[in-house]
Motif scaffolding. Structure first.
Motif, PDB file in Angstrom:
ATOM      1  N   HIS A 139       0.820   0.138   7.682  1.00 20.82           N
ATOM      2  CA  HIS A 139       2.154  -0.040   7.122  1.00 20.82           C
ATOM      3  C   HIS A 139       2.066  -0.030   5.606  1.00 20.82           C
ATOM      4  O   HIS A 139       1.069  -0.495   5.047  1.00 20.82           O
ATOM      5  CB  HIS A 139       2.767  -1.388   7.541  1.00 20.82           C
ATOM      6  CG  HIS A 139       3.159  -1.470   8.975  1.00 20.82           C
ATOM      7  ND1 HIS A 139       2.249  -1.495  10.000  1.00 20.82           N
ATOM      8  CD2 HIS A 139       4.373  -1.526   9.551  1.00 20.82           C
ATOM      9  CE1 HIS A 139       2.887  -1.567  11.155  1.00 20.82           C
ATOM     10  NE2 HIS A 139       4.176  -1.587  10.911  1.00 20.82           N
ATOM     11  N   ILE A 140       3.080   0.477   4.976  1.00 19.31           N
ATOM     12  CA  ILE A 140       3.239   0.303   3.538  1.00 19.31           C
ATOM     13  C   ILE A 140       4.127  -0.919   3.361  1.00 19.31           C
ATOM     14  O   ILE A 140       5.187  -1.024   3.977  1.00 19.31           O
ATOM     15  CB  ILE A 140       3.915   1.533   2.901  1.00 19.31           C
ATOM     16  CG1 ILE A 140       2.983   2.742   2.978  1.00 19.31           C
ATOM     17  CG2 ILE A 140       4.315   1.232   1.453  1.00 19.31           C
ATOM     18  CD1 ILE A 140       3.618   4.032   2.512  1.00 19.31           C
ATOM     19  N   VAL A 141       3.689  -1.875   2.535  1.00 18.00           N
ATOM     20  CA  VAL A 141       4.500  -3.040   2.212  1.00 18.00           C
ATOM     21  C   VAL A 141       5.022  -2.850   0.799  1.00 18.00           C
ATOM     22  O   VAL A 141       4.256  -2.555  -0.121  1.00 18.00           O
ATOM     23  CB  VAL A 141       3.689  -4.347   2.319  1.00 18.00           C
ATOM     24  CG1 VAL A 141       4.542  -5.547   1.907  1.00 18.00           C
ATOM     25  CG2 VAL A 141       3.159  -4.521   3.738  1.00 18.00           C
ATOM     26  N   ALA A 142       6.336  -2.999   0.657  1.00 19.16           N
ATOM     27  CA  ALA A 142       6.958  -2.817  -0.652  1.00 19.16           C
ATOM     28  C   ALA A 142       7.938  -3.957  -0.907  1.00 19.16           C
ATOM     29  O   ALA A 142       8.396  -4.624   0.031  1.00 19.16           O
ATOM     30  CB  ALA A 142       7.675  -1.468  -0.717  1.00 19.16           C
ATOM     31  N   VAL A 143       8.229  -4.171  -2.172  1.00 15.67           N
ATOM     32  CA  VAL A 143       9.171  -5.216  -2.581  1.00 15.67           C
ATOM     33  C   VAL A 143      10.198  -4.605  -3.520  1.00 15.67           C
ATOM     34  O   VAL A 143       9.897  -3.666  -4.259  1.00 15.67           O
ATOM     35  CB  VAL A 143       8.440  -6.391  -3.276  1.00 15.67           C
ATOM     36  CG1 VAL A 143       7.719  -7.252  -2.255  1.00 15.67           C
ATOM     37  CG2 VAL A 143       7.460  -5.903  -4.332  1.00 15.67           C
ATOM     38  N   GLY A 144      11.420  -5.147  -3.455  1.00 12.48           N
ATOM     39  CA  GLY A 144      12.480  -4.716  -4.353  1.00 12.48           C
ATOM     40  C   GLY A 144      13.127  -5.928  -4.974  1.00 12.48           C
ATOM     41  O   GLY A 144      13.214  -6.988  -4.340  1.00 12.48           O
ATOM     42  N   GLY A 164       8.484  -1.677  -5.735  1.00 13.34           N
ATOM     43  CA  GLY A 164       7.422  -0.738  -5.392  1.00 13.34           C
ATOM     44  C   GLY A 164       6.441  -1.342  -4.413  1.00 13.34           C
ATOM     45  O   GLY A 164       6.687  -2.400  -3.835  1.00 13.34           O
ATOM     46  N   GLN A 165       5.328  -0.666  -4.248  1.00 13.95           N
ATOM     47  CA  GLN A 165       4.345  -1.052  -3.246  1.00 13.95           C
ATOM     48  C   GLN A 165       3.507  -2.243  -3.689  1.00 13.95           C
ATOM     49  O   GLN A 165       3.159  -2.369  -4.867  1.00 13.95           O
ATOM     50  CB  GLN A 165       3.426   0.125  -2.922  1.00 13.95           C
ATOM     51  CG  GLN A 165       4.142   1.234  -2.174  1.00 13.95           C
ATOM     52  CD  GLN A 165       3.198   2.338  -1.741  1.00 13.95           C
ATOM     53  OE1 GLN A 165       2.003   2.123  -1.564  1.00 13.95           O
ATOM     54  NE2 GLN A 165       3.745   3.525  -1.557  1.00 13.95           N
ATOM     55  N   VAL A 166       3.197  -3.082  -2.715  1.00 11.32           N
ATOM     56  CA  VAL A 166       2.304  -4.214  -2.935  1.00 11.32           C
ATOM     57  C   VAL A 166       0.873  -3.687  -2.824  1.00 11.32           C
ATOM     58  O   VAL A 166       0.529  -2.997  -1.864  1.00 11.32           O
ATOM     59  CB  VAL A 166       2.564  -5.313  -1.881  1.00 11.32           C
ATOM     60  CG1 VAL A 166       1.608  -6.485  -2.063  1.00 11.32           C
ATOM     61  CG2 VAL A 166       4.013  -5.769  -1.938  1.00 11.32           C
ATOM     62  N   GLU A 167       0.055  -4.000  -3.822  1.00 13.34           N
ATOM     63  CA  GLU A 167      -1.324  -3.520  -3.830  1.00 13.34           C
ATOM     64  C   GLU A 167      -2.218  -4.451  -3.019  1.00 13.34           C
ATOM     65  O   GLU A 167      -1.871  -5.611  -2.782  1.00 13.34           O
ATOM     66  CB  GLU A 167      -1.817  -3.410  -5.275  1.00 13.34           C
ATOM     67  CG  GLU A 167      -1.050  -2.349  -6.059  1.00 13.34           C
ATOM     68  CD  GLU A 167      -1.429  -2.284  -7.529  1.00 13.34           C
ATOM     69  OE1 GLU A 167      -2.269  -3.092  -7.978  1.00 13.34           O
ATOM     70  OE2 GLU A 167      -0.867  -1.429  -8.224  1.00 13.34           O
ATOM     71  N   ALA A 168      -3.372  -3.948  -2.587  1.00  9.57           N
ATOM     72  CA  ALA A 168      -4.333  -4.747  -1.820  1.00  9.57           C
ATOM     73  C   ALA A 168      -4.695  -6.003  -2.606  1.00  9.57           C
ATOM     74  O   ALA A 168      -4.950  -5.929  -3.810  1.00  9.57           O
ATOM     75  CB  ALA A 168      -5.576  -3.921  -1.517  1.00  9.57           C
ATOM     76  N   ARG A 186       5.333  -7.591 -11.318  1.00  9.11           N
ATOM     77  CA  ARG A 186       4.573  -6.505 -11.955  1.00  9.11           C
ATOM     78  C   ARG A 186       5.351  -5.200 -11.929  1.00  9.11           C
ATOM     79  O   ARG A 186       5.475  -4.505 -12.946  1.00  9.11           O
ATOM     80  CB  ARG A 186       3.214  -6.334 -11.246  1.00  9.11           C
ATOM     81  CG  ARG A 186       2.414  -5.126 -11.748  1.00  9.11           C
ATOM     82  CD  ARG A 186       1.151  -4.870 -10.930  1.00  9.11           C
ATOM     83  NE  ARG A 186       1.371  -4.732  -9.501  1.00  9.11           N
ATOM     84  CZ  ARG A 186       1.890  -3.650  -8.902  1.00  9.11           C
ATOM     85  NH1 ARG A 186       2.294  -2.602  -9.608  1.00  9.11           N
ATOM     86  NH2 ARG A 186       2.028  -3.614  -7.581  1.00  9.11           N
ATOM     87  N   GLU A 187       5.875  -4.847 -10.748  1.00  5.47           N
ATOM     88  CA  GLU A 187       6.617  -3.586 -10.624  1.00  5.47           C
ATOM     89  C   GLU A 187       7.839  -3.546 -11.547  1.00  5.47           C
ATOM     90  O   GLU A 187       8.108  -2.537 -12.188  1.00  5.47           O
ATOM     91  CB  GLU A 187       7.058  -3.358  -9.169  1.00  5.47           C
ATOM     92  CG  GLU A 187       5.946  -2.904  -8.263  1.00  5.47           C
ATOM     93  CD  GLU A 187       5.556  -1.436  -8.461  1.00  5.47           C
ATOM     94  OE1 GLU A 187       6.274  -0.693  -9.164  1.00  5.47           O
ATOM     95  OE2 GLU A 187       4.517  -1.032  -7.914  1.00  5.47           O
ATOM     96  N   ILE A 188       8.581  -4.652 -11.598  1.00  7.95           N
ATOM     97  CA  ILE A 188       9.784  -4.691 -12.445  1.00  7.95           C
ATOM     98  C   ILE A 188       9.393  -4.536 -13.910  1.00  7.95           C
ATOM     99  O   ILE A 188      10.017  -3.763 -14.653  1.00  7.95           O
ATOM    100  CB  ILE A 188      10.583  -5.984 -12.193  1.00  7.95           C
ATOM    101  CG1 ILE A 188      11.170  -5.962 -10.778  1.00  7.95           C
ATOM    102  CG2 ILE A 188      11.683  -6.158 -13.245  1.00  7.95           C
ATOM    103  CD1 ILE A 188      11.762  -7.289 -10.323  1.00  7.95           C
ATOM    104  N   MET A 242       9.810  -3.482   3.825  1.00  8.36           N
ATOM    105  CA  MET A 242      10.275  -3.783   2.481  1.00  8.36           C
ATOM    106  C   MET A 242      10.967  -5.130   2.458  1.00  8.36           C
ATOM    107  O   MET A 242      11.701  -5.466   3.383  1.00  8.36           O
ATOM    108  CB  MET A 242      11.239  -2.690   2.015  1.00  8.36           C
ATOM    109  CG  MET A 242      10.552  -1.336   1.866  1.00  8.36           C
ATOM    110  SD  MET A 242      11.613   0.057   2.261  1.00  8.36           S
ATOM    111  CE  MET A 242      11.806  -0.109   4.012  1.00  8.36           C
ATOM    112  N   LEU A 243      10.718  -5.904   1.419  1.00  9.46           N
ATOM    113  CA  LEU A 243      11.341  -7.213   1.251  1.00  9.46           C
ATOM    114  C   LEU A 243      12.070  -7.203  -0.081  1.00  9.46           C
ATOM    115  O   LEU A 243      11.462  -6.911  -1.116  1.00  9.46           O
ATOM    116  CB  LEU A 243      10.282  -8.319   1.275  1.00  9.46           C
ATOM    117  CG  LEU A 243       9.492  -8.396   2.584  1.00  9.46           C
ATOM    118  CD1 LEU A 243       8.161  -7.675   2.458  1.00  9.46           C
ATOM    119  CD2 LEU A 243       9.261  -9.832   2.998  1.00  9.46           C
TER     120      LEU A 243
END
Length: 160
Positions: free
Chosen positions: A6-11, A36-40, A50-52, A89-90
């Protein structure tokens, strides 16, 4: 069947003191709220902040969970070969706490806009639907399953 992928992403719907929200214009997706995507090895809150910051220059405090979303559509990546994994996505509300608006490699433009006018700019059906969930948010987060390909279709919607 192998291990599930799964790709986990946050907005983040970021609000400033004037009650405006932050939108970023992306190269591929047009106007969206940042994320964007949550990194390992990264937690959701750190990933979202971080993404924002990367996409807009704005520093935030992450507040409430608005919703959890699954994009369960199975389709090919831009290369036409690679299967795109299910995305989870969350979305969270965030408060601006500093920084200066700027663009990045991923964003062509960034701006604050009245929260009621954001849907005038957001064109992607999934992002519009998730932004509407922010506008409608009461106390409990929502859960939605949808597919975006070949067309946007909601499969399941409920509060959690």
């Amino acid at each position: 069947m192998g291990m599930p992928t799964h790709i986990v992403a946050v907005g983040g719907v970021v609000e400033n003191e004037q009650g405006q929200v932050l939108l970023v214009k992306t190269v591929h997706g047009g106007w969206v709220y940042p994320g964007g995507q949550v990194e390992a090895g990264e937690n959701l809150i750190t990933a979202l902040a971080r993404e924002i910051k990367e996409e807009s220059g704005i520093e935030v405090e992450v507040l409430d969970l608005i919703g959890v979303y699954s994009n369960t559509g199975v389709y090919k990546w831009y290369d036409g070969v690679t299967d795109v994994p299910t995305k989870v996505m969350l979305d969270f509300t965030c408060k601006s706490v500093g920084g200066e608006l700027c663009t990045s490699e991923e964003t062509l433009e960034t701006r604050w806009i009245e929260k009621e006018r954001a849907l005038d700019l957001i064109t992607a059906a999934a992002i519009r639907t998730r932004y509407q969930a922010y506008l409608d948010f009461k106390e409990r987060p929502g859960y939605m399953e949808y597919v975006t390909n070949p067309v946007f279709e909601i499969k399941l919607e409920r509060t959690i």
